[in-house]
Design an enzyme around this catalytic site. Structure first.
Site, PDB file in Angstrom:
ATOM      1  N   ASP A  57      33.244  28.967 -27.707  1.00  0.00           N
ATOM      2  CA  ASP A  57      34.341  28.073 -27.688  1.00  0.00           C
ATOM      3  C   ASP A  57      34.420  27.035 -26.706  1.00  0.00           C
ATOM      4  O   ASP A  57      33.477  27.371 -25.627  1.00  0.00           O
ATOM      5  CB  ASP A  57      35.946  28.670 -27.853  1.00  0.00           C
ATOM      6  CG  ASP A  57      37.081  27.989 -28.272  1.00  0.00           C
ATOM      7  OD1 ASP A  57      36.718  26.920 -28.873  1.00  0.00           O
ATOM      8  OD2 ASP A  57      38.246  28.305 -28.029  1.00  0.00           O
ATOM      9  N   HIS A  58      35.183  26.319 -26.198  1.00  0.00           N
ATOM     10  CA  HIS A  58      34.938  25.295 -25.115  1.00  0.00           C
ATOM     11  C   HIS A  58      34.171  25.720 -24.361  1.00  0.00           C
ATOM     12  O   HIS A  58      34.549  26.771 -23.194  1.00  0.00           O
ATOM     13  CB  HIS A  58      36.290  24.947 -24.686  1.00  0.00           C
ATOM     14  CG  HIS A  58      37.495  24.578 -25.547  1.00  0.00           C
ATOM     15  ND1 HIS A  58      37.389  23.314 -25.800  1.00  0.00           N
ATOM     16  CD2 HIS A  58      38.236  25.237 -26.280  1.00  0.00           C
ATOM     17  CE1 HIS A  58      38.386  23.081 -26.953  1.00  0.00           C
ATOM     18  NE2 HIS A  58      39.030  24.039 -27.213  1.00  0.00           N
ATOM     19  N   GLY A  99      45.449  26.606 -33.459  1.00  0.00           N
ATOM     20  CA  GLY A  99      46.148  27.136 -34.609  1.00  0.00           C
ATOM     21  C   GLY A  99      47.437  28.023 -34.746  1.00  0.00           C
ATOM     22  O   GLY A  99      47.957  27.931 -35.516  1.00  0.00           O
ATOM     23  N   THR A 147      45.743  32.333 -29.406  1.00  0.00           N
ATOM     24  CA  THR A 147      46.841  32.808 -28.821  1.00  0.00           C
ATOM     25  C   THR A 147      47.401  34.050 -29.665  1.00  0.00           C
ATOM     26  O   THR A 147      47.911  34.978 -29.179  1.00  0.00           O
ATOM     27  CB  THR A 147      47.874  31.762 -28.464  1.00  0.00           C
ATOM     28  OG1 THR A 147      47.555  30.623 -27.657  1.00  0.00           O
ATOM     29  CG2 THR A 147      49.308  32.252 -27.726  1.00  0.00           C
ATOM     30  N   GLU A 171      33.287  17.503 -29.211  1.00  0.00           N
ATOM     31  CA  GLU A 171      34.544  17.045 -28.634  1.00  0.00           C
ATOM     32  C   GLU A 171      34.607  15.887 -27.792  1.00  0.00           C
ATOM     33  O   GLU A 171      33.861  15.805 -26.855  1.00  0.00           O
ATOM     34  CB  GLU A 171      35.184  18.342 -27.894  1.00  0.00           C
ATOM     35  CG  GLU A 171      36.806  18.290 -27.541  1.00  0.00           C
ATOM     36  CD  GLU A 171      37.107  19.349 -26.795  1.00  0.00           C
ATOM     37  OE1 GLU A 171      36.893  20.624 -27.268  1.00  0.00           O
ATOM     38  OE2 GLU A 171      38.407  19.088 -26.330  1.00  0.00           O
ATOM     39  N   ASP A 206      31.951  21.208 -24.569  1.00  0.00           N
ATOM     40  CA  ASP A 206      33.156  20.544 -24.215  1.00  0.00           C
ATOM     41  C   ASP A 206      33.003  19.736 -22.914  1.00  0.00           C
ATOM     42  O   ASP A 206      32.899  19.840 -22.007  1.00  0.00           O
ATOM     43  CB  ASP A 206      34.213  21.433 -24.022  1.00  0.00           C
ATOM     44  CG  ASP A 206      35.604  21.072 -23.620  1.00  0.00           C
ATOM     45  OD1 ASP A 206      35.566  19.502 -23.409  1.00  0.00           O
ATOM     46  OD2 ASP A 206      36.564  21.446 -23.710  1.00  0.00           O
ATOM     47  N   HIS A 209      46.709  23.955 -27.432  1.00  0.00           N
ATOM     48  CA  HIS A 209      46.365  25.342 -27.365  1.00  0.00           C
ATOM     49  C   HIS A 209      47.753  26.195 -26.976  1.00  0.00           C
ATOM     50  O   HIS A 209      48.415  25.516 -26.190  1.00  0.00           O
ATOM     51  CB  HIS A 209      45.324  25.644 -26.300  1.00  0.00           C
ATOM     52  CG  HIS A 209      43.891  24.995 -26.695  1.00  0.00           C
ATOM     53  ND1 HIS A 209      43.128  24.023 -25.991  1.00  0.00           N
ATOM     54  CD2 HIS A 209      43.452  25.368 -27.729  1.00  0.00           C
ATOM     55  CE1 HIS A 209      42.195  24.056 -26.721  1.00  0.00           C
ATOM     56  NE2 HIS A 209      42.236  24.719 -27.801  1.00  0.00           N
ATOM     57  N   GLY A 210      48.120  27.285 -27.388  1.00  0.00           N
ATOM     58  CA  GLY A 210      49.035  28.259 -26.549  1.00  0.00           C
ATOM     59  C   GLY A 210      50.121  28.259 -27.637  1.00  0.00           C
ATOM     60  O   GLY A 210      50.018  27.781 -28.888  1.00  0.00           O
TER      61      GLY A 210
HETATM   62  P1  13P Z   1      45.705  28.694 -30.031  1.00  0.00           P
HETATM   63  O1  13P Z   1      45.293  29.531 -28.736  1.00  0.00           O
HETATM   64  O2  13P Z   1      46.601  27.690 -30.044  1.00  0.00           O
HETATM   65  O3  13P Z   1      45.695  29.911 -31.127  1.00  0.00           O
HETATM   66  O4  13P Z   1      44.385  27.812 -30.167  1.00  0.00           O
HETATM   67  C1  13P Z   1      43.041  28.230 -30.315  1.00  0.00           C
HETATM   68  C2  13P Z   1      41.868  27.187 -30.122  1.00  0.00           C
HETATM   69  O5  13P Z   1      41.945  26.269 -30.492  1.00  0.00           O
HETATM   70  C3  13P Z   1      40.570  27.841 -29.599  1.00  0.00           C
HETATM   71  O6  13P Z   1      39.960  26.779 -28.984  1.00  0.00           O
END
Ligand code: 13P
Length: 284
Positions: A82-83, A209, A232, A134, A104, A179-180
């Site tokens: 991820d990022h 999400g 999250t 991104e 990223d 996010h979050g």
């Molecule tokens: P959340 O932490 O809101 O579920 O988002 C996850 C995400 O986008 C990871 O890059």
């Protein structure tokens, strides 16, 4: 089965318009639970890892653990970073056999992001590794990467130029998600998903999400945002599960019972999302 290239998983999802869950795991238990949910529902799945977790465990250990756990289940699974703004960690993951990376470079200028993403794609594709690109910073901090303020949204022609010139395999646009935990109702820019996909048919990624409604997921997936990220909610389920189990059994000291109970909860959470995303029964 052996790990499947992320391009293969996403191109099937994009063509048939179902979502593939990409869950940010934090250790062996959560990786096992997410893969268990994929096996339980017959879903393809993406095991996603934040930079912070990679720094803690090491890219090679995660890759080895994933290879063995994925081999044991009968559904397609890919391992995604991820990022990651750190080119060295990207190289480590590519060389360790990961399926995909998110470079990223959203804090860089458009031109610099384009140049550097091209270089990352050239390296990754030599190893058969996919790249998520991104351009605009997604609002919210994801495991230490990002900021509370989203980046500026670039014009459609710039986004399309970025996708075409870099050769990325999937693209994470800013569409109003964050996010979050959402503080209010997010205002989702559905039209932007359709505009990008119409101009350049490439799987898009839903960041942030956690907290989106089933209807929002369905609409975004229908329009082509088929990689659906959840981080999250996994953290919340994990922590709540430990808390509930231990609070209810103050005199029990059986670690495997505890860990299996927590794994069951995380697996149920991931399986629930897979059903919402429509990936159930899609494993080829
Ligand atoms: P959340 O932490 O809101 O579920 O988002 C996850 C995400 O986008 C990871 O890059």
């Amino acid at each position: 089965m052996p790990a499947v290239p992320m391009q293969d998983i996403l191109s099937d999802a994009f063509e048939k318009r179902y979502g593939v869950g990409a869950f940010n795991i934090v250790n062996d238990l959560t990786m096992d639970a997410v893969l268990g949910a994929a096996a339980e529902t017959g879903s393809p799945v993406i095991v996603q890892v934040s930079l912070k977790t990679v720094k803690q465990m090491g890219a090679r250990l995660i890759a080895l653990m994933f290879a063995e756990m994925a081999r044991r289940i009968p559904v397609p699974a890919a391992l995604h970073l991820d990022h990651c703004p750190d080119r060295k960690v990207i190289e480590d993951c590519v060389e360790a056999g990961w399926s995909s990376v998110l470079f990223d470079a959203s804090t860089l200028s458009f031109e610099e992001n384009l140049v550097q993403t091209k270089e990352v794609v050239a390296l990754a594709h030599r190893y058969g590794v996919a790249v998520e690109g991104e351009l605009e910073a997604i609002k919210g901090v994801e495991d230490g990467v990002g900021s509370e303020h989203g980046g500026a949204v670039v014009a459609l022609d710039k986004a399309v130029q970025f996708i075409r010139e870099t050769g990325i395999d999937c693209f994470a646009p800013a569409i109003g998600t964050a996010h979050g935990v959402y503080k209010g109702e997010p205002k989702i820019n559905f039209e932007r998903v359709s505009e990008i996909v119409a101009a350049e048919p490439i799987p898009l990624v839903i960041h942030g999400g956690t907290g989106l409604s089933d209807e929002v997921f369905h609409e975004l997936i229908r329009r082509g945002a088929v990689k659906t990220n959840i981080s999250t909610q996994l953290k919340i389920t994990l922590a709540d599960s430990f808390r509930t189990y231990l609070n209810g059994r103050p005199a029990e000291y059986d670690p495997l019972k505890l860990l299996n109970a927590v794994k069951k909860d995380v697996q149920a959470m991931a399986a629930g999302f897979m059903r919402v995303f429509g990936s159930e029964g899609r494993a080829a």
